[in-house]
Design an enzyme around this catalytic site. Structure first.
Site, mmCIF file in Angstrom:
data_model
loop_
_atom_site.group_PDB
_atom_site.id
_atom_site.type_symbol
_atom_site.label_atom_id
_atom_site.label_comp_id
_atom_site.label_asym_id
_atom_site.label_seq_id
_atom_site.Cartn_x
_atom_site.Cartn_y
_atom_site.Cartn_z
ATOM 1 N N HIS A 22 68.700 62.294 55.793
ATOM 2 C CA HIS A 22 69.008 63.314 54.799
ATOM 3 C C HIS A 22 68.042 63.199 53.621
ATOM 4 O O HIS A 22 67.477 64.200 53.181
ATOM 5 C CB HIS A 22 70.457 63.168 54.341
ATOM 6 C CG HIS A 22 70.901 64.287 53.472
ATOM 7 N ND1 HIS A 22 70.966 64.163 52.119
ATOM 8 C CD2 HIS A 22 71.271 65.542 53.768
ATOM 9 C CE1 HIS A 22 71.369 65.319 51.610
ATOM 10 N NE2 HIS A 22 71.563 66.179 52.585
ATOM 11 N N ASP A 23 67.802 61.965 53.130
ATOM 12 C CA ASP A 23 66.865 61.769 52.037
ATOM 13 C C ASP A 23 65.489 62.297 52.407
ATOM 14 O O ASP A 23 64.812 62.944 51.620
ATOM 15 C CB ASP A 23 66.730 60.275 51.706
ATOM 16 C CG ASP A 23 67.989 59.767 51.019
ATOM 17 O OD1 ASP A 23 68.828 60.610 50.668
ATOM 18 O OD2 ASP A 23 68.118 58.555 50.854
ATOM 19 N N ASP B 82 71.406 69.099 60.432
ATOM 20 C CA ASP B 82 71.603 68.700 61.827
ATOM 21 C C ASP B 82 71.010 69.784 62.722
ATOM 22 O O ASP B 82 70.365 70.712 62.243
ATOM 23 C CB ASP B 82 73.100 68.489 62.114
ATOM 24 C CG ASP B 82 73.928 69.680 61.659
ATOM 25 O OD1 ASP B 82 73.406 70.814 61.671
ATOM 26 O OD2 ASP B 82 75.095 69.491 61.289
ATOM 27 N N THR C 76 78.458 73.199 60.349
ATOM 28 C CA THR C 76 78.383 72.147 59.335
ATOM 29 C C THR C 76 77.478 72.633 58.216
ATOM 30 O O THR C 76 76.311 72.274 58.160
ATOM 31 C CB THR C 76 77.827 70.847 59.954
ATOM 32 O OG1 THR C 76 76.593 71.175 60.615
ATOM 33 C CG2 THR C 76 78.788 70.263 60.957
ATOM 34 N N HIS D 162 66.590 75.051 57.698
ATOM 35 C CA HIS D 162 67.516 75.767 56.820
ATOM 36 C C HIS D 162 68.916 75.779 57.420
ATOM 37 O O HIS D 162 69.642 76.753 57.283
ATOM 38 C CB HIS D 162 67.026 77.190 56.568
ATOM 39 C CG HIS D 162 66.016 77.247 55.472
ATOM 40 N ND1 HIS D 162 64.762 76.705 55.615
ATOM 41 C CD2 HIS D 162 66.073 77.727 54.213
ATOM 42 C CE1 HIS D 162 64.099 76.883 54.483
ATOM 43 N NE2 HIS D 162 64.868 77.493 53.625
ATOM 44 N N THR D 163 69.256 74.698 58.085
ATOM 45 C CA THR D 163 70.565 74.598 58.708
ATOM 46 C C THR D 163 71.679 74.574 57.657
ATOM 47 O O THR D 163 72.826 74.807 57.950
ATOM 48 C CB THR D 163 70.631 73.343 59.619
ATOM 49 O OG1 THR D 163 71.941 72.834 59.615
ATOM 50 C CG2 THR D 163 69.689 72.258 59.154
ATOM 51 N N ASP E 205 75.797 77.482 60.356
ATOM 52 C CA ASP E 205 76.341 76.765 61.508
ATOM 53 C C ASP E 205 77.651 76.107 61.083
ATOM 54 O O ASP E 205 78.080 76.268 59.939
ATOM 55 C CB ASP E 205 75.342 75.766 62.106
ATOM 56 C CG ASP E 205 74.934 74.658 61.139
ATOM 57 O OD1 ASP E 205 75.794 74.247 60.319
ATOM 58 O OD2 ASP E 205 73.790 74.211 61.193
HETATM 59 C C1 LIG Z 1 68.178 83.630 58.662
HETATM 60 O O1 LIG Z 1 67.370 84.734 58.269
HETATM 61 C C2 LIG Z 1 67.329 84.958 56.864
HETATM 62 C C3 LIG Z 1 66.577 86.257 56.600
HETATM 63 O O2 LIG Z 1 65.395 86.326 57.324
HETATM 64 C C4 LIG Z 1 66.678 83.774 56.179
HETATM 65 O O3 LIG Z 1 66.663 83.960 54.786
HETATM 66 C C5 LIG Z 1 67.497 82.533 56.514
HETATM 67 O O4 LIG Z 1 66.875 81.398 55.975
HETATM 68 C C6 LIG Z 1 67.644 82.382 58.028
HETATM 69 N N1 LIG Z 1 68.581 81.321 58.289
HETATM 70 C C7 LIG Z 1 68.207 80.178 58.750
HETATM 71 C C8 LIG Z 1 69.293 79.188 58.965
HETATM 72 O O5 LIG Z 1 67.040 79.945 59.002
#
Ligand SMILES: *[C@@H]1O[C@H](CO)[C@@H](O)[C@H](O)[C@H]1NC(C)=O
Length: 229
Positions: free
Chosen positions: A73-74, A176, A171, A125-126, A169
């Protein structure tokens, strides 16, 4: 030269893994390191930390897993800090919930990122949520790329209004691989998320990132050649 950091960060993770295994080895063998020959201050700090970790692990050996997760995580936060400073963060946060893979590849390409890097960034970007207003249009007709059970979940969320939040998701606060897994199961929240798996141009990258550690490696290898700023 920010790109070197992910490597350093991964090295730290590896070092921490080694430390955890050493600590575990100490517990198992009952072996104790003597103070002789070691710098006293260093030994003192080390032994206090080890004692605390040892005791915690003795009480609850299952703590080893969260400990490892903490290190990852860090590392993740460090990588995200780098990304935040880069222009790409502006791009990935732009609300284009309906872009298709072609447009996404083009948009990220303009910032010097490959399709594979785009998928790695998305996989990182989970953490987070989307509001109903950005996905409700997916619910008005049958979408073959949207899992029908998950469509019901999204509809339930939207019954609380446009501002109701749907995590990317299960979580929402953890780094993850569940977000990537969600894409594979047709459980991507936004059309622009699901398209990464639907499109043949990016599907293999999604498949290759079904392990979170590989997403991290995707960063280090893909940015080894590029400068972000
Ligand atoms: C899903 O798509 C949106 C818009 O394109 C974006 O901002 C977001 O970061 C995406 N989600 C993930 C988990 O990547």
């Amino acid at each position: 030269m920010v790109y070197k950091r992910p490597f350093k960060c991964l090295k730290t993770v590896m070092a921490n893994l080694v430390t955890v295994f050493v600590v575990m080895g100490i517990i198992v063998s009952g072996f104790r390191i003597g103070a002789d020959g070691l710098n006293m201050n260093y030994y003192f700090v080390e032994s206090v930390v080890k004692d605390i970790v040892n005791r915690a692990l003795e009480d609850d050996p299952s703590l080893a897993a969260p400990l490892l997760r903490m290190h990852f995580h860090d590392c993740f936060i460090q990588i995200i800090n780098i990304l935040t400073r880069s222009k790409i963060e502006d791009t990935i946060n732009l609300p284009f919930p309906n872009l298709n893979a072609f447009d996404l590849i083009k948009m990220f390409g303009q910032h010097g990122f490959s399709a594979q890097e785009m998928v790695a960034l998305s996989g990182a970007h989970t953490i987070g949520v989307a509001r109903c207003s950005s996905f409700k249009n997916r619910l008005t007709k049958i979408d073959p790329n949207l899992n029908s059970e998950f469509a019901k979940t999204l509809s339930r969320t939207c019954s609380d209004g446009d501002n109701a939040e749907q995590p990317f998701d299960e979580t929402r606060d953890d780094f993850d691989n569940l977000y990537i897994d969600a894409l594979v199961s047709g459980n991507g929240v936004l059309a622009s998320n699901q398209t990464l798996f639907t499109s043949p141009r990016t599907r293999n990258f999604v498949n290759s990132y079904t392990k979170p550690s590989l997403v991290l490696l995707g960063f280090s290898t893909s940015h080894g050649q590029n400068e972000l700023a």
